[in-house]
Design an enzyme around this catalytic site. Structure first.
Site, PDB file in Angstrom:
ATOM      1  N   SER A 103      60.885  23.666  -9.465  1.00 22.44           N
ATOM      2  CA  SER A 103      61.261  25.051  -9.736  1.00 22.44           C
ATOM      3  C   SER A 103      60.034  25.958  -9.871  1.00 22.44           C
ATOM      4  O   SER A 103      59.268  26.121  -8.935  1.00 22.44           O
ATOM      5  CB  SER A 103      62.127  25.092 -10.995  1.00 22.44           C
ATOM      6  OG  SER A 103      62.711  26.348 -11.185  1.00 22.44           O
ATOM      7  N   ASP A 242      61.709  32.285  -7.564  1.00 27.96           N
ATOM      8  CA  ASP A 242      60.790  31.220  -7.969  1.00 27.96           C
ATOM      9  C   ASP A 242      60.740  30.163  -6.871  1.00 27.96           C
ATOM     10  O   ASP A 242      61.309  30.341  -5.792  1.00 27.96           O
ATOM     11  CB  ASP A 242      61.199  30.623  -9.328  1.00 27.96           C
ATOM     12  CG  ASP A 242      62.481  29.820  -9.261  1.00 27.96           C
ATOM     13  OD1 ASP A 242      63.280  30.045  -8.332  1.00 27.96           O
ATOM     14  OD2 ASP A 242      62.689  28.973 -10.140  1.00 27.96           O
ATOM     15  N   ASP A 244      62.094  27.345  -6.139  1.00 32.73           N
ATOM     16  CA  ASP A 244      63.295  26.798  -5.487  1.00 32.73           C
ATOM     17  C   ASP A 244      64.398  27.832  -5.366  1.00 32.73           C
ATOM     18  O   ASP A 244      65.513  27.508  -4.976  1.00 32.73           O
ATOM     19  CB  ASP A 244      63.788  25.539  -6.206  1.00 32.73           C
ATOM     20  CG  ASP A 244      64.327  25.826  -7.606  1.00 32.73           C
ATOM     21  OD1 ASP A 244      63.921  26.834  -8.210  1.00 32.73           O
ATOM     22  OD2 ASP A 244      65.138  25.025  -8.102  1.00 32.73           O
ATOM     23  N   ASP A 246      66.261  29.514  -7.401  1.00 31.63           N
ATOM     24  CA  ASP A 246      67.443  29.622  -8.267  1.00 31.63           C
ATOM     25  C   ASP A 246      67.228  30.649  -9.369  1.00 31.63           C
ATOM     26  O   ASP A 246      68.117  30.882 -10.184  1.00 31.63           O
ATOM     27  CB  ASP A 246      67.852  28.266  -8.849  1.00 31.63           C
ATOM     28  CG  ASP A 246      66.809  27.649  -9.767  1.00 31.63           C
ATOM     29  OD1 ASP A 246      65.688  28.201  -9.876  1.00 31.63           O
ATOM     30  OD2 ASP A 246      67.101  26.602 -10.377  1.00 31.63           O
TER      31      ASP A 246
END
Length: 447
Positions: A103, A242, A244, A246
């Protein structure tokens, strides 16, 4: 039984250091394959996505080997956002989805997140069961039942098409100049493509991943470059994702940052006016600002708080049939559209508000006045337990007594990093700084 390896968002750690090693990924793959293939039938499938970290190659291959060894057929998506894995797990009728990503963490870290066949992250019970299998003798598939691995070339395109369908049919973003910062991460192709196809003028930032630069001075946790780009190009808005994708934070036309609380306030008020906010309730974590709670209350809406972690937000939403929730950090969960936080789709909702109202981002993303809030992190080493020290506990009790009736205090260990997070809110900023500073100093003294 508690979880040993799973934190608030999967298994995470420094790449090539236990537990984020190829050996552990192999075992996790075999354990997950054994759990989801426990009915003994052949032909189970799992989709695997990843972000742009160098270590993703190693972990992807190890996971694939472990899964195939238990008879699972693996569908490899390549670099895609985390929410794309949740979507494609359901769309492709897979039994399991896996995202390889840490992440917002630096490139030296990595993680493994699991999704069930419904596209939602696994429950605590499922994670505990998989952990138990790590210590057991896993039954491997017979030579003729070993699983296959296959690259899926159009997974990203399927997600791009789906993301566009979350806006009303015929919506165009013509006339909007948008800076999109992809953090050199998983959305570096998808996000600019979606915005361009919807008609926006797109100025991309953080779209040159090299394996080691994910989240490096870009993205939702480092929006300075994107903010400068918004101002330099006279853009209408900035969308910062960010690693990833999400999470999202929004930048207004002046480069000012609006966090997840402001985005949730905007969506909650719009959806309530359209009578589509289920039960008039928003779900957020204990980290969300007191100002958000007051904003909702003034409009006859409710805020339900959960523990930190978007998985707990989603669990509460599913339990009570709610459709909007998220975190101050930028996880925005809209179960009408996605099974997990989706930074791109949340950003599209903000752009839709701009297109429909004609209002500037600076108006739409300043829904309420924040109560002064301060957050400081204290890093600790493995084995250290600063929160158990008597002096720290005494300092916490004293701080809570001083804040009573004026604000609130939250101290917790991070579920993704070796950090103690000290957060307080108070109208009296001098008192706020004194309390947070004193607690941080006490914890550091113990360490």
């Amino acid at each position: 039984m508690s979880r040993k390896f799973f934190g608030t968002d999967g298994v995470r750690g420094q790449a090539n250091t236990f537990p984020m090693t190829a050996e552990m990924a192999l075992k996790l793959g075999a354990a997950a394959g054994s759990y989801f293939g426990r009915d003994g039938a052949n032909g189970h499938r799992v989709v695997i996505g990843k972000d742009t970290r160098l270590s993703c190659y190693m972990i992807e291959n190890a996971l694939t080997a472990g899964l195939c060894s238990t008879g699972m057929n693996v569908l490899l998506l390549g670099p895609v956002p985390t929410p794309a894995v949740g979507y494609l797990t359901r769309s492709m009728r897979a039994d399991l989805g896996i995202m390889i990503s840490a992440s917002h963490n630096p490139a030296s870290d990595n993680g493994i997140k699991f999704f069930g066949p419904d596209g939602f992250k696994l429950s605590d019970e499922a994670e505990i069961a998989i952990e138990a299998l790590l210590a057991a003798e896993i039954a491997l598939a017979t030579p003729m039942q070993i699983g296959r691995a296959k690259r899926i070339d159009d997974g990203l395109g399927r997600y791009v098409e789906y993301a566009k369908t979350t806006l009303p049919r015929g919506t165009r973003l013509s006339g909007l100049k948008v800076v999109v910062d992809c953090a050199n991460g998983a959305a570096y192709k998808a996000a600019p493509e979606v915005l361009w196809e919807l008609g926006a003028e797109v100025i991309p930032v953080g779209v040159s991943p090299n394996g080691t630069n994910i989240n490096q001075n870009v993205g939702s946790t480092k929006p300075q470059l994107a903010a400068e780009t918004v101002v330099a190009h006279g853009a209408d808005v900035g969308i910062c994702l960010d690693g990833d994708a999400d999470r999202v934070v929004i930048l207004d036309e002046h480069g000012q940052v609006a966090d997840g609380d402001q985005v949730m306030a905007l969506l909650a008020s719009r959806w309530a006016a359209e009578e589509r906010l289920n039960d008039g309730t928003l779900v957020a974590t204990v980290m969300s600002n007191l100002g958000l709670e007051r904003f909702l209350g003034a409009r006859g809406l409710r805020l339900e708080r959960t523990a930190v972690g978007d998985r707990y937000v989603v669990e509460r939403m599913r339990e009570k049939g709610l459709n909007l929730g998220g975190e101050q950090s930028g996880h925005i969960v809209m179960t009408d559209f996605a099974t997990t936080g989706d930074g791109l789709i949340a950003g599209l909702q903000v752009l839709l508000a701009m297109a429909e109202t004609g209002q500037k981002a600076s108006i739409l993303t300043r829904q309420f006045e924040r109560v002064p809030q301060k957050l400081q992190n204290v890093r600790f080493r493995p084995g250290q337990k600063p929160m158990e020290a008597g002096s720290v506990q005494a300092a916490i009790r004293d701080a809570e007594a001083r804040l009573k009736g004026q604000g609130r205090l939250l101290i917790r260990k991070s579920g993704t990093e070796p950090l103690v997070r000290v957060m307080a809110e108070c109208e009296d900023e001098a008192l706020l700084n004194e309390i947070v500073g004193g607690l941080v100093a006490e914890i550091e003294a113990v360490l």
